[in-house]
Design an enzyme around this catalytic site. Structure first.
Site, PDB file in Angstrom:
ATOM      1  N   HIS A 270       0.816  -1.223   0.000  1.00 18.68           N
ATOM      2  CA  HIS A 270       0.000   0.000   0.000  1.00 18.68           C
ATOM      3  C   HIS A 270       0.848   1.271   0.000  1.00 18.68           C
ATOM      4  O   HIS A 270       0.337   2.343  -0.325  1.00 18.68           O
ATOM      5  CB  HIS A 270      -0.981  -0.013   1.180  1.00 18.68           C
ATOM      6  N   ASP A 279      -0.526  -7.698   2.164  1.00 17.35           N
ATOM      7  CA  ASP A 279       0.256  -6.489   1.901  1.00 17.35           C
ATOM      8  C   ASP A 279       1.738  -6.796   1.697  1.00 17.35           C
ATOM      9  O   ASP A 279       2.456  -5.998   1.092  1.00 17.35           O
ATOM     10  CB  ASP A 279       0.085  -5.516   3.071  1.00 17.35           C
ATOM     11  N   SER A 313       3.438   2.689   8.630  1.00 17.16           N
ATOM     12  CA  SER A 313       3.231   1.551   7.733  1.00 17.16           C
ATOM     13  C   SER A 313       4.559   0.894   7.396  1.00 17.16           C
ATOM     14  O   SER A 313       5.532   1.570   7.053  1.00 17.16           O
ATOM     15  CB  SER A 313       2.559   2.013   6.444  1.00 17.16           C
ATOM     16  N   CYS A 706      42.377  33.459 -74.877  1.00 21.15           N
ATOM     17  CA  CYS A 706      41.408  32.498 -75.391  1.00 21.15           C
ATOM     18  C   CYS A 706      40.392  33.179 -76.313  1.00 21.15           C
ATOM     19  O   CYS A 706      39.738  32.514 -77.111  1.00 21.15           O
ATOM     20  CB  CYS A 706      40.693  31.799 -74.245  1.00 21.15           C
ATOM     21  N   HIS A 779      34.202  32.144 -70.236  1.00 22.02           N
ATOM     22  CA  HIS A 779      35.110  31.115 -70.744  1.00 22.02           C
ATOM     23  C   HIS A 779      34.782  30.839 -72.217  1.00 22.02           C
ATOM     24  O   HIS A 779      33.651  30.448 -72.537  1.00 22.02           O
ATOM     25  CB  HIS A 779      34.972  29.816 -69.955  1.00 22.02           C
TER      26      HIS A 779
END
Length: 1043
Positions: A270, A279, A313, A706, A779
């Site tokens: 309990h 218990d 208890s 180029c 390019h």
């Protein structure tokens, strides 16, 4: 010893009969009777006589006839008789033997062995009658015997068995036994023989000779276990530690203080929130442990009725110290569970289900509540507090306000009631909306009136009430929006519909739904923005520039007079005059050295990889497919830099190519070819054989040239009679003006210049041109292709389209791109040109070197403007005379640059009148508009240096404008300390330059004086030399003295 052997008659049935008895006479000796023995024989239908042979030493053998034959003969006649059977059936007739004659015994043993080997030889030679060795007899399903051949596997296994049997050693029954006697303490003969024939075990199967240590198992009797348990319980009780006993059941124990005494407490059911009939589940071992535990739980003081209450208890006590009425206990100890009608109950006994609900358990519910409250409060409170917390509010009032807040947020009758939780989940009863609003109003008024210090709680409740009251009740407009947008899947209508559904929810909308609503609203805003841009003129959203898939028609390449019988273009005299291009602006490729050195095409601020290495083609298709993969560069989207506009409309021929969806078309890998000129930017490219200048020579354009491929492509459309003049104009005039890496605008201007004199070049096709927006390079792709992919493609296909870039009102960034780059960029890099600190250091180097500064200004005429960063640099520029030198030079060369230098000179004079650095900077800032106006009149190329200077001047102006407004308002401007540090650093650089100038000057003076002294001493008399030398020393001391 005399031995008589015989073989009984062989029959088809086994019978037993008494052995034949008779008399045997040896020479003149008296006859002797034969020993009577029982002989087992095999009966047969063929009766054969028995022969008995008896021999003593070297005497003649004596043959005794009987009804049976010899054993060997019988064995040979009956092949089916086993060796072992015939041996077992042999009988021996014994007669009186003299025991001292060892020779007779040896003959007897030899005869036995001879007979045995004869029988064995006969058995090995016999075979089955009617059945071959590789056959067998089987029974069919109809009960008929059948001879079938054996399988290859069965024959293989049979031959293996025979080989194993043949390899086994022959052990005779009458072999002599080896002696077991040890001579001299050594091994006996039998042991040595056994070791020789013993099969050796494999190494991994050889038993270990290691002597294993066997540890004694520590065992403890029950008394010892109890003693150990008591000792452990004492220790745990002293340290208040937890115990867990694990047997058939698990028992968890801790220690708590009650009545100023420490008790042991067991975790019962309990305490975990479970209500059970028993218990605590225990057995005999667990009960014995609890009995031991009870002796150390508490003390011997009796516990009176009323002392045991909530919080007891699971506590273990002895039966003798409880005076209150109690239930039975399964052992000497008592484990407290609860109380019913004044009677205590042990947790280990079983009660009825009804009684389990009636018992008042002694668990501390309040303690558990505060235990959970403290744990979660401390774990989840925020840490972003800017103060140190202290207790300033009443604890009782805090508890009351916490209770009111709990009732406001979670209306219930009991916080542990599950039915109240169900009401809150279903929003009914006390948890319904109207009920919660009414309850919130009441509790808020209570907190306002009774707890004025808890204003934050009132604010939280106000916000909570507002969230509950925020309901959207405009259902009419909601329905109208739904009717308009429902079912329409075009454009932004689905987003409108979803947004409407979220807004109608009001206060029940979650944060995630609010986020979704914002996203839907964003899509609607984008739709409206796109729709507005599409209406506007010249919007990039509506820009589409698809390239034509049809090849451009070039009449020159279609004329039969220009082609040979194979359809190839004939250069004629044009090929001869093209040598002026190849000899000056191309270099020869040596295939023997490989193509690796030509794969990377260096350009300013970057590079591009050629596909020249792919000229070596593998025969493996898998490797060939791998070679057809390019190396992509960083992609670039469609921006303003990709388009050219004229009066707000797009000039598509001067823009980058896009797809139908508006995305840019990215270049793919361009595979290489040998000895070709590749032209055509739309459709399939056209391959024209290069002129045969030198056989099997491969040419590639030098770096920066180029664009010569464009003029070479134009030469195709030039008449043969004009080819010589065309090539001379390009070589002597245009290339000298263009230099290395000119802008596209300059190349287009050169093409227009050639078109004026040679109109046929207007429709000449251009080589493929790729656009690199990152490095701002165009390019020009030659026959060696491009391994780099992902560039934009320029749509310009003919010379006439390229000339459009020369229009003065054309808004285009592409026309300022380099067909390569500038020499200034190539030498110093764009990153340095963009850095004002690098530029001012470059200017400082030229302050005392005016000739070097003049060379730098030829490439970047705006370099002196970087002196605005430091008043000290301006003054040094003015005082050194370099500014005056440059003014005199540019008055004759460029008057606009001279005006800019005059403005700088007047600014330097104003700066020299102020003493503080801040005042000098204010003078410079006030003069910025005048300098910007003078700079605007300078006609310089739109290159990286010009753009960097524009950004620099704009930055200075934006920094100065707020300061002007503050100064005009009467406010004092506080400068950062970094300005003085920067000025000090620049002054240090100037000082170093000045020191170098002084050192060079001193060395020059000294060299001059030494040369003058040598010259004087050579020409004048000796008596005057000493006087002149003293004068030279005095002059040198005056000139070279250090201040």
């Amino acid at each position: 010893m005399a031995a008589v052997t015989f073989a009984s008659a062989i029959t088809n049935a086994i019978t037993s009969k008494p052995a034949l008895t008779g008399m045997v006479q040896f020479g003149s000796f008296p006859p002797m009777p034969l020993r009577s023995t029982t002989v087992t024989t095999v009966a047969t239908s063929v009766a054969q006589p028995k022969l008995y042979t008896v021999q003593f030493g070297s005497l003649d053998p004596v043959v005794v006839k009987s009804g049976a034959g010899s054993l060997a003969k019988a064995t040979r006649q009956q092949p089916n008789v086993e060796i072992d059977v015939s041996l077992s059936e042999a009988a021996a007739l014994e007669v009186a033997k003299p025991r001292s004659n060892a020779v007779l015994r040896m003959h007897e043993e030899a005869n036995k062995e001879r007979a045995l080997f004869l029988d064995w030889e006969a058995s090995l030679k016999r075979s089955s009658y009617g059945i071959a060795e590789d056959e067998k007899v089987v029974m069919t399903t109809h009960g008929v015997s059948k001879i079938v051949p054996r399988s290859s596997r069965a024959m293989k296994l049979k031959r293996a068995r025979e080989r194993r049997r043949a390899q086994q050693p022959i052990i005779l029954k009458w072999e002599p036994k080896l002696s077991g006697i040890s001579i001299g303490g050594g091994l006996s003969a039998s042991v040595i023989e056994a070791e020789e024939v013993r099969t050796k075990w494999p190494l991994h199967k050889t038993p270990s000779m290691k002597k294993r240590t066997v540890h004694r198992i520590c065992k403890m009797n029950d008394q010892g276990v109890d003693m150990l348990t008591r000792s452990l319980v004492k220790i745990f009780k002293t340290k208040s530690a937890n115990i867990e006993y694990i047997g058939k059941k698990s028992i968890k124990v801790d220690f708590i203080r009650k009545e100023r005494t420490k008790f042991a407490r067991i975790q019962v059911a309990h305490l975990l929130g479970k209500r059970a009939q028993r218990d605590l589940l225990t057995g005999m071992e667990e009960n014995h442990f609890i009995d031991i535990l009870s002796k150390y739980s508490g003390n011997k003081t009796t516990i009176n009725p009323g002392v045991v209450c909530a919080g007891w208890s699971g506590i273990v006590v002895g039966n003798g110290i409880l005076t209150q009425k109690r239930s039975r206990s399964p052992s000497e100890a008592f484990v407290i569970r609860g109380e019913h009608e004044g009677k205590l109950y042990d947790a280990r006994i079983k009660v009825t289900r009804t009684m389990s609900h009636k018992i008042v358990h002694f668990s501390a519910a309040g303690a558990n509540f505060w235990k959970g409250f403290d744990r979660c409060f401390l774990a989840y409170r925020s840490d972003n507090r800017e103060h140190t917390c202290y207790s300033g509010l009443d604890v009782t009032e805090c508890g009351e306000v916490a209770a009111l807040m709990c009732l406001a947020m979670f209306p219930c009758g009991k916080i542990t009631c599950p039915d109240c939780v169900t009401d809150s989940e279903l929003s009914q009863g006390q948890a319904s909306g109207p009920s919660m609003k009414h309850r919130l109003t009441q509790l808020r008024d209570v907190i306002k009136s009774s707890y004025p210090r808890f204003k934050h709680a009132v604010q939280i409740l106000d916000r909570y009430e507002q969230s509950l009251s925020s309901a959207n009740e405009n259902y009419q407009d909601f329905a109208e929006i739904q009717s308009i947008s429902d079912g329409v899947e075009k454009a932004a209508f689905p987003h409108v519909n979803k947004l409407n559904a979220i807004l109608i929810k009001g206060a029940t909308v979650t944060g995630e739904e609010f986020s979704q609503a914002t996203k839907h609203l964003l899509e609607i805003a984008r739709y409206l923005k796109n729709r507005t841009e599409n209406i506007e003129k010249g919007s990039l959203k509506s820009f589409r520039n698809k390239i034509s898939q049809k090849a451009h028609i070039n009449p020159t390449l279609m004329c039969d007079n220009q082609l040979d019988r194979n359809g190839n273009f004939i250069w004629g005299e044009r090929g001869y005059h093209a040598k002026r291009f190849f000899s000056n602006y191309f270099e020869i490729i040596d295939p023997k050295k490989g193509y690796t050195q030509y794969e990377t095409r260096a350009v300013p601020n970057g590079s591009r990889k050629l596909a020249i290495g792919k000229l070596i083609v593998p025969t493996n298709f898998e490797v060939l497919r791998e070679q057809m993969k390019g190396e992509p560069v960083e992609p670039y989207p469609v921006t303003v830099e990709c388009v050219s506009k004229l009066q707000g409309d797009f000039v598509h021929a001067c823009c980058c190519v896009t797809t139908e969806s508006g995305d840019p078309v990215l270049s793919e890998i361009k595979m290489p070819t040998k000895h070709h000129l590749v032209i055509g930017n739309s459709g399939d490219p056209k391959y024209i054989d290069l002129p045969e200048i030198e056989e099997n020579k491969m040419y590639i354009a030098k770096e920066g040239y180029c664009y010569i491929n464009i003029f070479l492509a134009m030469l195709v459309n030039v008449k043969e009679s004009q080819a010589k003049e065309f090539t001379k104009v390009v070589r002597d005039k245009l290339v000298g003006e263009l230099g290395k890496w000119p802008t596209l605008l300059d190349v287009a201007t050169a093409c227009y210049f050639l078109k004026v004199f040679y109109p046929d070049v207007a429709n000449a096709e251009l080589p493929r041109m790729l656009v690199d927006h990152k490095t701002k390079i165009i390019h020009v792709v030659d026959s060696y292709g491009s391994l780099s992919t992902g560039y934009h493609v320029l749509k310009t296909n003919t010379v006439e389209q390229l000339i459009k870039f020369t229009r003065c009102n054309l808004e285009s960034s592409l026309k300022h791109y380099r067909v390569g780059g500038t020499e200034w960029e190539d030498t110093h890099g764009s990153s340095n040109i963009d850095n004002p600190q690098w530029c001012i250091k470059r200017l400082i180097k030229g302050v005392y070197k005016p000739k070097q500064l003049k060379e730098d200004m030829l490439a970047n005429p705006f370099l002196p403007l970087y002196a605005l960063l430091s008043p000290g640099v301006i003054l040094a520029f003015y005082n050194s005379g370099s500014l005056e030198y440059l003014m005199n030079h540019y008055i004759r060369v460029d008057s606009n640059v001279a005006v800019l230098l005059v403005v700088l000179k007047s600014l330097a004079k104003k700066v020299s009148t102020s003493q503080s650095v801040l005042a000098q900077l204010q003078i410079i800032e006030r003069s910025l508009p005048e300098l910007i106006e003078a700079k605007a009149n300078v006609n310089g190329p739109d290159d990286a240096a010009t753009r960097a200077c524009n950004r620099f001047m704009g930055m200075l102006l934006h920094m100065a404008e707020p300061n002007w407004e503050l100064a005009d308002g009467g406010y004092t401007i506080l400068r950062d300390h970094s300005i003085s540090i920067l000025e000090k650093k620049l002054s240090t650089n100037l000082g170093r330059s000045m020191e170098r100038v002084k050192l060079v000057g001193a060395l020059c003076y000294k060299i001059l004086l030494v040369k003058a002294s040598n010259l004087y001493t050579e020409r004048f008399a000796n008596e005057k030399r000493s006087r002149f030398r003293r004068q030279i020393q005095r002059v040198s001391h005056v000139i070279l003295r250090t201040e």
